[in-house]
Design a protein around this motif. Structure first.
Motif, PDB file in Angstrom:
ATOM      1  N   ASP A 159       0.829  -1.214   0.000  1.00  0.00           N
ATOM      2  CA  ASP A 159       0.000   0.000   0.000  1.00  0.00           C
ATOM      3  C   ASP A 159       0.860   1.259   0.000  1.00  0.00           C
ATOM      4  O   ASP A 159       0.553   2.232  -0.704  1.00  0.00           O
ATOM      5  CB  ASP A 159      -0.930   0.002   1.218  1.00  0.00           C
ATOM      6  CG  ASP A 159      -1.986  -1.085   1.134  1.00  0.00           C
ATOM      7  OD1 ASP A 159      -2.265  -1.531   0.008  1.00  0.00           O
ATOM      8  OD2 ASP A 159      -2.516  -1.489   2.185  1.00  0.00           O
ATOM      9  N   VAL A 160       1.931   1.239   0.791  1.00  0.00           N
ATOM     10  CA  VAL A 160       2.827   2.406   0.832  1.00  0.00           C
ATOM     11  C   VAL A 160       3.523   2.583  -0.511  1.00  0.00           C
ATOM     12  O   VAL A 160       3.685   3.716  -0.991  1.00  0.00           O
ATOM     13  CB  VAL A 160       3.862   2.237   1.964  1.00  0.00           C
ATOM     14  CG1 VAL A 160       4.871   3.386   1.940  1.00  0.00           C
ATOM     15  CG2 VAL A 160       3.169   2.166   3.314  1.00  0.00           C
ATOM     16  N   LEU A 162       2.380   1.693  -3.464  1.00  0.00           N
ATOM     17  CA  LEU A 162       1.392   2.215  -4.410  1.00  0.00           C
ATOM     18  C   LEU A 162       1.137   3.705  -4.172  1.00  0.00           C
ATOM     19  O   LEU A 162       0.995   4.478  -5.128  1.00  0.00           O
ATOM     20  CB  LEU A 162       0.091   1.428  -4.294  1.00  0.00           C
ATOM     21  CG  LEU A 162       0.136  -0.024  -4.792  1.00  0.00           C
ATOM     22  CD1 LEU A 162      -1.200  -0.718  -4.527  1.00  0.00           C
ATOM     23  CD2 LEU A 162       0.472  -0.089  -6.276  1.00  0.00           C
ATOM     24  N   SER A 163       1.088   4.098  -2.904  1.00  0.00           N
ATOM     25  CA  SER A 163       0.893   5.513  -2.584  1.00  0.00           C
ATOM     26  C   SER A 163       2.067   6.346  -3.076  1.00  0.00           C
ATOM     27  O   SER A 163       1.887   7.452  -3.595  1.00  0.00           O
ATOM     28  CB  SER A 163       0.713   5.689  -1.075  1.00  0.00           C
ATOM     29  OG  SER A 163      -0.423   4.990  -0.614  1.00  0.00           O
ATOM     30  N   PHE A 164       3.270   5.808  -2.918  1.00  0.00           N
ATOM     31  CA  PHE A 164       4.465   6.515  -3.392  1.00  0.00           C
ATOM     32  C   PHE A 164       4.443   6.643  -4.914  1.00  0.00           C
ATOM     33  O   PHE A 164       4.776   7.706  -5.465  1.00  0.00           O
ATOM     34  CB  PHE A 164       5.720   5.775  -2.945  1.00  0.00           C
ATOM     35  CG  PHE A 164       6.996   6.359  -3.470  1.00  0.00           C
ATOM     36  CD1 PHE A 164       7.523   7.520  -2.922  1.00  0.00           C
ATOM     37  CD2 PHE A 164       7.670   5.746  -4.523  1.00  0.00           C
ATOM     38  CE1 PHE A 164       8.698   8.067  -3.415  1.00  0.00           C
ATOM     39  CE2 PHE A 164       8.844   6.287  -5.018  1.00  0.00           C
ATOM     40  CZ  PHE A 164       9.361   7.447  -4.459  1.00  0.00           C
ATOM     41  N   SER A 165       4.038   5.578  -5.608  1.00  0.00           N
ATOM     42  CA  SER A 165       3.954   5.624  -7.071  1.00  0.00           C
ATOM     43  C   SER A 165       2.929   6.656  -7.527  1.00  0.00           C
ATOM     44  O   SER A 165       3.162   7.403  -8.492  1.00  0.00           O
ATOM     45  CB  SER A 165       3.573   4.241  -7.616  1.00  0.00           C
ATOM     46  OG  SER A 165       4.526   3.271  -7.225  1.00  0.00           O
ATOM     47  N   LEU A 166       1.802   6.726  -6.826  1.00  0.00           N
ATOM     48  CA  LEU A 166       0.779   7.723  -7.155  1.00  0.00           C
ATOM     49  C   LEU A 166       1.290   9.137  -6.917  1.00  0.00           C
ATOM     50  O   LEU A 166       1.008  10.055  -7.702  1.00  0.00           O
ATOM     51  CB  LEU A 166      -0.472   7.465  -6.319  1.00  0.00           C
ATOM     52  CG  LEU A 166      -1.658   8.415  -6.558  1.00  0.00           C
ATOM     53  CD1 LEU A 166      -2.130   8.340  -8.005  1.00  0.00           C
ATOM     54  CD2 LEU A 166      -2.798   8.092  -5.605  1.00  0.00           C
ATOM     55  N   LEU A 167       2.074   9.325  -5.860  1.00  0.00           N
ATOM     56  CA  LEU A 167       2.639  10.634  -5.563  1.00  0.00           C
ATOM     57  C   LEU A 167       3.609  11.072  -6.661  1.00  0.00           C
ATOM     58  O   LEU A 167       3.573  12.226  -7.111  1.00  0.00           O
ATOM     59  CB  LEU A 167       3.355  10.590  -4.210  1.00  0.00           C
ATOM     60  CG  LEU A 167       4.027  11.886  -3.756  1.00  0.00           C
ATOM     61  CD1 LEU A 167       2.994  12.978  -3.545  1.00  0.00           C
ATOM     62  CD2 LEU A 167       4.822  11.652  -2.468  1.00  0.00           C
ATOM     63  N   SER A 170       1.691  12.012  -9.705  1.00  0.00           N
ATOM     64  CA  SER A 170       1.052  13.320  -9.518  1.00  0.00           C
ATOM     65  C   SER A 170       2.046  14.449  -9.741  1.00  0.00           C
ATOM     66  O   SER A 170       1.715  15.469 -10.368  1.00  0.00           O
ATOM     67  CB  SER A 170       0.452  13.419  -8.115  1.00  0.00           C
ATOM     68  OG  SER A 170      -0.520  12.418  -7.902  1.00  0.00           O
TER      69      SER A 170
END
Length: 222
Positions: A159-160, A162-167, A170
């Motif tokens: 999850d972390v 994936l969040s980093f990849s989304l950041l 962005s």
């Protein structure tokens, strides 16, 4: 739109920007600041985790202790510094590098020569935007790689990651929009001085005024 012409304009813009000594120093300075910020955040987090583990074994309230010994603003100091560089200073770097992209050609009377060779204004704008965007990647990519290595060192969850990849994605969109805005305003006004003033005004609005107005709106609604 002809891809070959756009790629030629992109390479020409990118290499010309990198040839500038001022741009080289800015790239090096920004990367050093980002590395320092990320390292500070990593070591602060490591110290916080070791402190919590130590006092949890002794039966003390680790949460209260961590708030006393290592305040949250100290733990997040590196993160705030990295966010400051990427969200506030990096767009300013893009604007100062891009305000003369098209207008500089007009002032040097080379814009008419470029357009007379069959290059459309759209192709010119896209090529200049890509060159400026890839210049900004010389700052984002190294810091993203370092941040990812630091995260993997801590054995992060999926999850972390994936969040980093989304950041990161962005920020890529953010830098692309800033590059397009810089090239567009450079082409819109007749002098580079006017283009720079407009770009600084956009920077003040989007990075300082708009977030504050949004925060004030949320506070009023709650």
């Amino acid at each position: 739109m002809r891809i070959r012409i756009v790629m030629h304009l992109f390479r020409h813009t990118f290499t010309n920007l990198l040839k500038s000594k001022g741009v080289k120093w800015q790239v090096v300075t920004f990367n050093i600041l980002l590395i320092i910020a990320l390292s500070t955040a990593f070591f602060s987090l490591q110290k916080h985790q070791h402190t919590v583990e130590h006092y949890s074994k002794e039966g003390q309230n680790a949460i209260n202790f961590s708030k006393t010994i290592l305040p949250n603003n100290v733990v997040r100091f590196g993160e705030i510094s990295a966010a400051l560089i990427l969200q506030l200073l990096l767009p300013l770097f893009i604007f100062f590098g891009g305000f003369v992209l098209v207008e500089g050609k007009r002032e040097l009377e080379t814009l008419r020569l470029v357009l007379s060779q069959g290059v459309s204004f759209t192709e010119l704008l896209i090529g200049e935007t890509m060159g400026l965007f890839f210049l900004s990647l010389t700052l984002l990519i190294p810091s993203s790689i370092i941040a990812l290595k630091l995260l993997l060192f801590n054995s992060i969850s999926l999850d972390v990651l994936l969040s980093f990849s989304l950041l990161v994605f962005s920020f890529l969109l953010y830098l692309l929009v800033m590059s397009l805005l810089s090239a567009w305003i450079s082409a819109l006004f007749k002098t580079s001085k006017t283009a720079l003033i407009r770009l600084v005004g956009c920077w003040l609005f989007f990075t300082l005024m708009l977030p504050n107005l949004f925060s004030m709106t949320l506070v009023i609604q709650t």
